[in-house]
Design a protein around this motif. Structure first.
Motif, PDB file in Angstrom:
ATOM      1  N   PRO A 186       0.375  -1.073  -0.004  1.00 30.70           N
ATOM      2  CA  PRO A 186      -0.199   0.010  -0.361  1.00 30.70           C
ATOM      3  C   PRO A 186       0.841   1.199  -0.131  1.00 30.70           C
ATOM      4  CG  PRO A 186       0.353  -0.799   1.972  1.00 30.70           C
ATOM      5  CD  PRO A 186       0.879  -1.833   1.053  1.00 30.70           C
ATOM      6  N   ASN A 187       0.604   2.435  -0.279  1.00 29.47           N
ATOM      7  CA  ASN A 187       0.973   3.639  -0.718  1.00 29.47           C
ATOM      8  C   ASN A 187       1.380   3.870   0.415  1.00 29.47           C
ATOM      9  OD1 ASN A 187       1.241   4.131  -3.522  1.00 29.47           O
ATOM     10  ND2 ASN A 187      -0.903   5.997  -3.202  1.00 29.47           N
ATOM     11  N   TYR A 213      -6.336  -3.561  12.773  1.00 31.32           N
ATOM     12  CA  TYR A 213      -6.637  -4.572  11.682  1.00 31.32           C
ATOM     13  C   TYR A 213      -6.853  -3.452  10.828  1.00 31.32           C
ATOM     14  CZ  TYR A 213      -7.355  -8.219  15.180  1.00 31.32           C
ATOM     15  OH  TYR A 213      -6.936  -9.661  16.027  1.00 31.32           O
ATOM     16  N   ASN A 214      -6.510  -4.135   9.100  1.00 30.92           N
ATOM     17  CA  ASN A 214      -6.518  -3.295   8.107  1.00 30.92           C
ATOM     18  C   ASN A 214      -7.677  -3.398   7.952  1.00 30.92           C
ATOM     19  OD1 ASN A 214      -3.985  -2.699   8.055  1.00 30.92           O
ATOM     20  ND2 ASN A 214      -3.131  -4.261   7.159  1.00 30.92           N
ATOM     21  N   ASP A 238     -13.182  -3.298  -6.395  1.00 26.69           N
ATOM     22  CA  ASP A 238     -13.839  -2.252  -5.314  1.00 26.69           C
ATOM     23  C   ASP A 238     -14.783  -2.425  -4.737  1.00 26.69           C
ATOM     24  OD1 ASP A 238     -12.732  -0.490  -8.135  1.00 26.69           O
ATOM     25  OD2 ASP A 238     -14.661  -1.187  -9.111  1.00 26.69           O
ATOM     26  N   ILE A 239     -14.711  -3.861  -3.767  1.00 29.74           N
ATOM     27  CA  ILE A 239     -15.648  -3.943  -2.515  1.00 29.74           C
ATOM     28  C   ILE A 239     -14.584  -3.527  -2.135  1.00 29.74           C
ATOM     29  CG2 ILE A 239     -16.953  -5.687  -2.077  1.00 29.74           C
ATOM     30  CD1 ILE A 239     -17.962  -4.207  -4.717  1.00 29.74           C
ATOM     31  N   PRO A 240     -15.008  -2.829  -0.766  1.00 36.05           N
ATOM     32  CA  PRO A 240     -14.270  -3.120   0.947  1.00 36.05           C
ATOM     33  C   PRO A 240     -14.953  -4.692   1.438  1.00 36.05           C
ATOM     34  CG  PRO A 240     -16.698  -1.385   0.576  1.00 36.05           C
ATOM     35  CD  PRO A 240     -16.481  -1.884  -0.406  1.00 36.05           C
ATOM     36  N   LYS A 241     -13.876  -4.983   2.290  1.00 38.88           N
ATOM     37  CA  LYS A 241     -13.649  -6.163   2.553  1.00 38.88           C
ATOM     38  C   LYS A 241     -13.174  -5.956   4.204  1.00 38.88           C
ATOM     39  CE  LYS A 241     -11.159 -10.217   2.857  1.00 38.88           C
ATOM     40  NZ  LYS A 241      -9.571 -11.023   2.583  1.00 38.88           N
ATOM     41  N   PRO A 242     -14.229  -5.821   4.764  1.00 37.55           N
ATOM     42  CA  PRO A 242     -13.915  -5.874   6.356  1.00 37.55           C
ATOM     43  C   PRO A 242     -13.235  -6.605   7.042  1.00 37.55           C
ATOM     44  CG  PRO A 242     -16.120  -6.290   5.607  1.00 37.55           C
ATOM     45  CD  PRO A 242     -15.619  -6.080   4.734  1.00 37.55           C
ATOM     46  N   ASP A 301      -3.964  -0.223  -1.343  1.00 31.53           N
ATOM     47  CA  ASP A 301      -4.235   1.063   0.047  1.00 31.53           C
ATOM     48  C   ASP A 301      -5.264   0.776   0.586  1.00 31.53           C
ATOM     49  OD1 ASP A 301      -2.470   2.564  -0.898  1.00 31.53           O
ATOM     50  OD2 ASP A 301      -3.700   4.052  -1.573  1.00 31.53           O
ATOM     51  N   VAL A 302      -4.533   0.382   2.643  1.00 36.08           N
ATOM     52  CA  VAL A 302      -5.189  -0.106   3.424  1.00 36.08           C
ATOM     53  C   VAL A 302      -5.217   0.710   4.187  1.00 36.08           C
ATOM     54  CG1 VAL A 302      -4.337  -2.705   3.075  1.00 36.08           C
ATOM     55  CG2 VAL A 302      -3.148  -1.100   4.635  1.00 36.08           C
ATOM     56  N   VAL A 303      -6.763   1.022   4.551  1.00 36.26           N
ATOM     57  CA  VAL A 303      -6.504   1.607   6.321  1.00 36.26           C
ATOM     58  C   VAL A 303      -6.668   0.444   7.469  1.00 36.26           C
ATOM     59  CG1 VAL A 303      -9.396   1.717   5.996  1.00 36.26           C
ATOM     60  CG2 VAL A 303      -8.108   3.349   7.427  1.00 36.26           C
ATOM     61  N   GLU A 304      -6.429   1.526   8.641  1.00 35.74           N
ATOM     62  CA  GLU A 304      -6.201   0.595   9.781  1.00 35.74           C
ATOM     63  C   GLU A 304      -6.860   1.212  10.611  1.00 35.74           C
ATOM     64  OE1 GLU A 304      -2.499   1.220  11.399  1.00 35.74           O
ATOM     65  OE2 GLU A 304      -0.805   0.267  10.283  1.00 35.74           O
TER      66      GLU A 304
END
Length: 498
Positions: A298-299, A361-362, A368-372, A324-327
């Motif tokens: 990821p960036n 957790y990431n 195009d689908i967000p994965k929890p 990219d991911v978001v923590e």
């Protein structure tokens, strides 16, 4: 467009490399790539499974191969905790660098960059642009400088025979310390010691000494089994020139008995950059090659380690990195429960969870689908289940299955809303900023923020379609929040930054 490097520094490095047992395929050259710095390029077509270059293990630079730990004394080395973290390797690199042309790694160290665009080197106003992002708490400049002043300097002052007291502030300055640390961050590999057997190279193994426990009775290390052995962190000449980029990997490093080999994983056309899998790591298994299992970078990782970001066209006219991911920190879930006046009932469950799992957790995208993260769903279920169900779960010792129900969706949406408010700007504001005249650092920070907010906003939309939820207030920066003091303190005791 890349440019083949013909400068004296590159020639000195290549001569040093080949004179010390390294080999390079005739179709491989070092080149300069825009926004990425130096890398390797194919000057002729290269077939899959071609050996691109090799180097002996002894040419890697680590705590095992540098002579400094032995000269310093292994007992004293451990006493000063130079076997922990990167402090010892940084000291080895600075010391080897002072040996000049007589030093074993002179030709290599002189070829390494001395200026970096990583956040570790940013000014404070640039760093502020990363607030709220997954990278912000990982920069670690203060902790690095604490290591310098509290560990390295006291250790060096005990050995004036190795470290000239009159030159400490020149050859071993805090600036030099940051430079060497940045070189490790952007270029290090994980190289485990091979198994010792009758065919092993005894000469390479005799330098180790650092992986065995000290016989010092006063050594009270609290090392856990999953801590990385600092002796496994190594600088690998030539291999560390290769860059990492999304969906571009075409080479991997193989771990042989006495040598390391870079192998092409697919056909590489003339003019293409040779790109290694990320992060730079090796398997400890002899005579085997292993792909990294973390996927594309990821960036946030690219910027923190290498000082650049990948930009691709994305859906809805956006740009960024598909990887990219978001923590999501679990304490933000606790803050949601605090809003619901239930957080005082869950602290025993939190402690139980932290004995079995992480606290960050990431959240990422699959296309195009967000994965929890499944673990995040399990955690929310744990905190919201009835008391009798919690008691049964604790007795079984297994975390709940990631069953997605409306109550979980409600809490997860609110947690993502709170996560969005930790940024100083909205996604739309970032899009506007990107059209203005920004410095390179601030432009990269905006791209990092946009990538994370894109995931969060997409996830909120996806969850809202799953179960309609009345929004307490729309996503945005109306009121910035941070984890409450009590929950943040509870989680900070066990935080595992990945």
């Amino acid at each position: 467009m890349n440019t083949i490097c013909q400068d004296k520094q590159t020639k000195v490095f290549l001569n040093w490399f080949t004179n010390n047992g390294g080999t390079i395929h005739s179709a491989v050259e070092i080149a300069e790539f825009p926004a990425m710095g130096r890398g390797a390029v194919a000057i002729e077509d290269i077939k899959k499974d071609t050996v691109l270059f090799t180097l002996p293990r002894s040419l890697t630079l680590s705590l095992r191969t540098s002579s400094l730990p032995m000269k310093f004394g292994l007992k004293a080395w451990r006493k000063h905790r130079l076997h922990k973290g990167w402090a010892g390797l940084i000291l080895c690199m600075m010391w080897e660098d002072t040996n000049g042309e007589a030093g074993k790694w002179f030709g290599y160290l002189q070829s390494l960059p001395s200026k970096f665009t990583t956040p570790m080197m940013w000014a404070l106003d640039d760093l502020a642009e990363l607030e709220g992002t997954s990278i912000f708490d990982k920069i670690g400049r203060k902790s690095a400088e604490d290591d310098y002043y509290q560990t390295l300097l006291p250790a060096m002052k005990t050995r004036p025979d190795l470290f000239d007291p009159e030159k400490l502030d020149i050859l071993y300055s805090i600036e030099q310390y940051h430079t060497m640390g940045s070189r490790i961050l952007s270029r290090c590999f994980h190289v485990e010691m091979f198994d010792e057997d009758e065919d092993a190279d005894e000469g390479a193994a005799c330098d180790v000494g650092l992986t065995t426990q000290s016989d010092d009775d006063n050594d009270t290390d609290d090392d856990s089994d999953d801590d990385e052995d600092s002796a496994d962190v190594a600088m690998v000449p030539m291999a560390d020139i290769l860059n990492a980029r999304y969906k571009s990997e075409n080479a991997k490093l193989c771990y042989e008995l006495k040598d390391l080999e870079m192998i092409s994983t697919k056909d590489i056309k003339k003019g293409e950059q040779i790109v290694i899998v990320f992060p730079l790591s090796l398997s400890s298994a002899l005579l085997q090659c292993q792909f990294n299992t973390y996927g594309d970078p990821p960036n946030s990782d690219l910027l923190r380690r290498y000082g650049h970001v990948d930009i691709f066209p994305l859906k809805d006219g956006m740009i960024g990195n598909p990887a990219d991911v978001v923590e999501i920190r679990l304490d933000i879930v606790v803050d949601v429960l605090k809003e619901l006046k239930t957080e005082e009932k869950v602290f025993a469950r939190i402690d139980w969870w932290l004995d079995r799992g992480d606290d960050v957790y990431n959240y990422e995208m699959e296309g195009d689908i967000p994965k929890p993260p499944e673990e995040l769903i399990s955690f929310i279920r744990l905190l919201t289940m009835p008391e009798d169900e919690w008691l049964k779960t604790r007795e079984k010792g297994k975390i709940p299955k990631p069953k997605f129900v409306p109550k979980v969706a409600n809490i997860l949406i609110r947690a993502l809303e709170l996560r969005l408010k930790q940024y100083k700007t909205t996604l739309n504001e970032d899009k506007t900023l990107l059209q203005t005249d920004l410095s390179q650092n601030k432009r990269m920070a905006v791209i990092i923020r946009m990538g994370e907010k894109r995931i969060l906003e997409s996830a909120i939309r996806e969850l809202s379609e799953y179960i309609p939820v009345p929004q307490s207030d729309p996503p945005g920066p109306q009121k910035r929040v941070s984890p409450s003091h009590s929950s943040k303190e509870r989680f900070s005791k066990s935080r595992k930054v990945k």
